[in-house]
Scaffold this active site. Structure first.
Site, mmCIF file in Angstrom:
data_model
loop_
_atom_site.group_PDB
_atom_site.id
_atom_site.type_symbol
_atom_site.label_atom_id
_atom_site.label_comp_id
_atom_site.label_asym_id
_atom_site.label_seq_id
_atom_site.Cartn_x
_atom_site.Cartn_y
_atom_site.Cartn_z
ATOM 1 N N HIS A 44 -59.251 -12.969 -47.976
ATOM 2 C CA HIS A 44 -58.785 -13.908 -49.182
ATOM 3 C C HIS A 44 -59.735 -14.982 -49.646
ATOM 4 C CE1 HIS A 44 -55.192 -14.159 -46.411
ATOM 5 N NE2 HIS A 44 -54.789 -13.449 -47.182
ATOM 6 N N ASP A 50 -59.318 -31.676 -30.610
ATOM 7 C CA ASP A 50 -59.643 -32.556 -30.013
ATOM 8 C C ASP A 50 -58.337 -33.666 -30.716
ATOM 9 O OD1 ASP A 50 -61.682 -31.893 -29.317
ATOM 10 O OD2 ASP A 50 -63.394 -32.503 -31.212
ATOM 11 N N VAL A 104 -54.904 -25.156 -27.848
ATOM 12 C CA VAL A 104 -56.119 -24.207 -29.089
ATOM 13 C C VAL A 104 -56.238 -23.311 -27.909
ATOM 14 C CG1 VAL A 104 -57.902 -23.929 -30.269
ATOM 15 C CG2 VAL A 104 -56.406 -25.906 -30.594
ATOM 16 N N PRO A 105 -56.394 -21.968 -28.021
ATOM 17 C CA PRO A 105 -56.862 -20.695 -26.856
ATOM 18 C C PRO A 105 -58.121 -20.218 -27.049
ATOM 19 C CG PRO A 105 -55.349 -19.634 -29.199
ATOM 20 C CD PRO A 105 -54.978 -21.278 -29.414
#
EC number: 2.3.3.8
Length: 608
Positions: A273, A294, A299-300
């Site tokens: 992109h 944070d 989030v993995p």
């Protein structure tokens, strides 16, 4: 932008710059979801009006086509989504025109490469007027079981596999349209499916942001969790970070920012992109993922672990009783288009037309198997093209030359003959070229120019049966039939038709045999003993000589020759030739600006 749901099962759209496949895919999705009305209310094709035929399930429907955005919006006041498939050159102007329509609430811009200044102006106008802009460079969005934009979610098979025909509990937003399809599949495997999915587009300045849609999803009761797929480059994800920190989102958010591999490259890398290019540490995928962690997002550790993170989050919601089981439904079968069914070998269908003379399916048109390039390179003439298209074979040069001579000699015979007269009168009446031409052609028949086939037919029959000229002519007289090809209103024994002489001279010099022409000349000798004007005319000359051409060339069987004469090939020569002259008379009258023709009274016998 927050608000809530953008689409519903009654949402209708206007589709700008018609593309058959995405529109049909929208209608197939409607049918799959059990919608009662099509989601495409109208099509806008600048400069065109009418209707476009498409399928809504098994039923064929006609969708109105409008020439202007304003007219379409006025005709379909309930259509509040504008799907813009214009190119990047015109997408901004047409999108702005749509945003200015009071009925339009959502505009989706599919094109990539829209100038950034234009995009900023569209964003500013949309924000100031409480409208939603999706894109540019987007595949669109979907509300499962309700509405989808263009090609969103791909094929019907993929939509069914991802269970998008009925709503789930997950809201999804991504920059990438291609990755959206992949994530719809992932979400369907480990949850009850998507409720709404949006691809905001991959340009540097998207019309709406990830956080815009997450905040909107947060206000939709049916959405129980959200999944976000970002990418390196830009700072869009940080607006989501702030929203999470400020407590504006109270539903679980599973997020991943792609592009962590960028650090493996020694220099800056531009990904797919326009916006996927890191401009510093804060725009890196690692920094964004850490900021999301944070702020409280799930989030993995990698993209591969994203599916497990989504699954665990969803299962926890189920355990807490926040997600009610969804009743599975069996979607209806979408009828397969005939073309694709034929291509896949599932059905066979009869053709409606048979053609053996030309083929336009390859790289270039072919006449009787001869490519157009060969026709030009080998210096073929009009006669050669006629031999290919009429007789399906390449005739010897003397044959094609004879055809060309016939066309030249018969192209016109002055303004007084019936065909030219009709054309002139029609042209002077202000009619167009085709009307004027046809009015002249319609006079061609047994009394004017249409006797070539009859002349050939009768001369051939008499000659083949070895009838003497006397037996032939007197036999025709007893039947009450005039001998076709004999007789002229002006020409006579002492004033022969020059065209006949030229044709006979060429044939005697070039044809292997002139048996039928010589027979016609013998018949003429007999008829001249009866009257001075019973000469062989141009119809008789062409008819008899064409028989010699067919028989003498050795390229036609007796059955083929009989068929050619019976079908009317030879009259076709006169029709083709005289069209040249009739067109000329039309142009002549137009050029001279001749007034409407009225026949003079003194030339009419008025009688009781």
């Amino acid at each position: 932008m927050a608000t809530g749901q953008l689409f519903s099962r009654t949402t209708q759209a206007l589709f700008y710059n018609y593309k058959q496949l995405p529109v049909q895919r929208m209608l197939d999705f409607d049918f799959l979801c059990g919608r009662e009305t099509p989601s495409v209310a109208g099509i806008i094709n600048p400069g065109s009006e009418g209707f476009q035929k498409l399928f809504f399930g098994q039923e064929e429907i006609a969708i109105p086509v409008h020439a202007a955005i304003e007219a379409a919006c006025a005709a379909h006041p309930t259509a509040d989504v504008f799907i813009n498939f214009a190119s990047f050159r015109s997408a901004a102007a047409s999108s702005m025109a749509a945003l200015k329509q009071p009925t339009i609430k959502v505009v989706a811009i599919i094109a990539e490469g829209v100038p950034e200044l234009d995009t900023k102006q569209l964003i500013a106008y949309a924000c100031a007027n409480n409208k939603v802009l999706i894109g540019p460079a987007t595949v669109g969005g979907i509300q499962a079981g309700a509405f989808k934009i263009g090609d969103t979610a791909g094929t019907i098979d993929n939509i069914i596999h991802c269970k998008l025909y009925r709503p789930g509990s997950v809201g999804f937003v991504s920059k990438s349209g291609g990755m959206s399809n992949e994530m719809y599949n992932t979400v369907a495997r480990v949850t009850d499916g998507i409720y709404e999915g949006i691809a905001i587009g991959g340009d540097v300045f998207p019309g709406s942001t990830l956080s815009d849609h997450i905040l909107r999803f947060n206000n939709i009761p049916q959405i129980k969790m959200m999944v976000v797929l970002g990418e390196l480059g830009g700072r869009d994800e940080y607006s989501l970070v702030e929203a999470l920190k400020q407590g504006k989102v109270n539903k679980p958010v599973v997020a991943w920012v792609s592009g962590t591999c960028a650090r493996l490259f020694k220099s800056e890398v531009q990904f797919g992109h326009a916006g996927a290019k890191s401009g510093g540490e804060m725009e890196s995928a690692q920094a964004k993922n850490q900021a999301l962690i944070d702020a409280g997002a799930i989030v993995p550790t990698s993209f591969e672990a994203l599916e497990s993170a989504i699954k665990e989050t969803f299962e926890k919601l189920v355990e807490e009783g926040k997600v009610s089981p969804i009743k599975e439904v069996t979607p209806p079968q979408i009828p397969e288009d005939l073309n694709s069914a034929i291509k896949s070998g599932k059905v066979r269908a009869p053709t409606h037309i048979i053609s053996t003379i030309s083929d336009d399916r390859g790289d270039e048109p072919c006449y009787a198997g001869v490519p157009m390039s060969s026709i030009i390179e080998q210096g073929y003439g009009v006669g050669d093209v006629i031999s290919l298209l009429w007789f399906k074979r390449s005739l010897p040069r003397y044959c094609t030359k004879f055809i060309e001579i016939c066309i030249m000699l018969c192209a016109d015979h002055g303004p007084c003959v019936s065909g030219a007269h009709n054309t002139i009168v029609t042209a002077r009446a202000g009619k167009d070229l085709v009307s004027s031409l046809v009015s002249g052609l319609l006079t061609i028949g047994p009394r004017f120019g249409g006797a070539i086939d009859d002349a050939a037919r009768y001369f051939k029959d008499a000659c083949d049966r070895n009838l003497t000229p006397y037996e032939f002519v007197e036999g025709m007289k007893k039947k009450g039939i005039r001998v076709p090809g004999i007789g002229h209103r002006i020409k006579s024994r002492d004033n022969r038709d020059k065209r006949v002489e030229l044709l006979q001279k060429f044939a005697r010099s070039n044809f292997p045999t002139v048996k039928y022409m010589e027979y016609a000349v013998q018949v003429e000798s007999y008829t001249l003993s009866k009257a001075n004007n019973l000469v062989l005319n141009v119809d008789g000359a062409i008819g008899s000589l064409f028989l010699d051409l067919l028989a003498g060339s050795g390229m036609f069987t007796k059955q083929e020759i009989d068929e050619i004469v019976q079908i009317g090939y030879l009259n076709g020569l006169f029709v083709l030739a005289r069209s040249i002259g009739l067109i000329g008379h039309t142009f002549d009258q137009k050029r001279l600006k001749q007034p409407l023709y009225r026949h003079p009274w003194e030339d009419v016998l008025y009688t009781k």
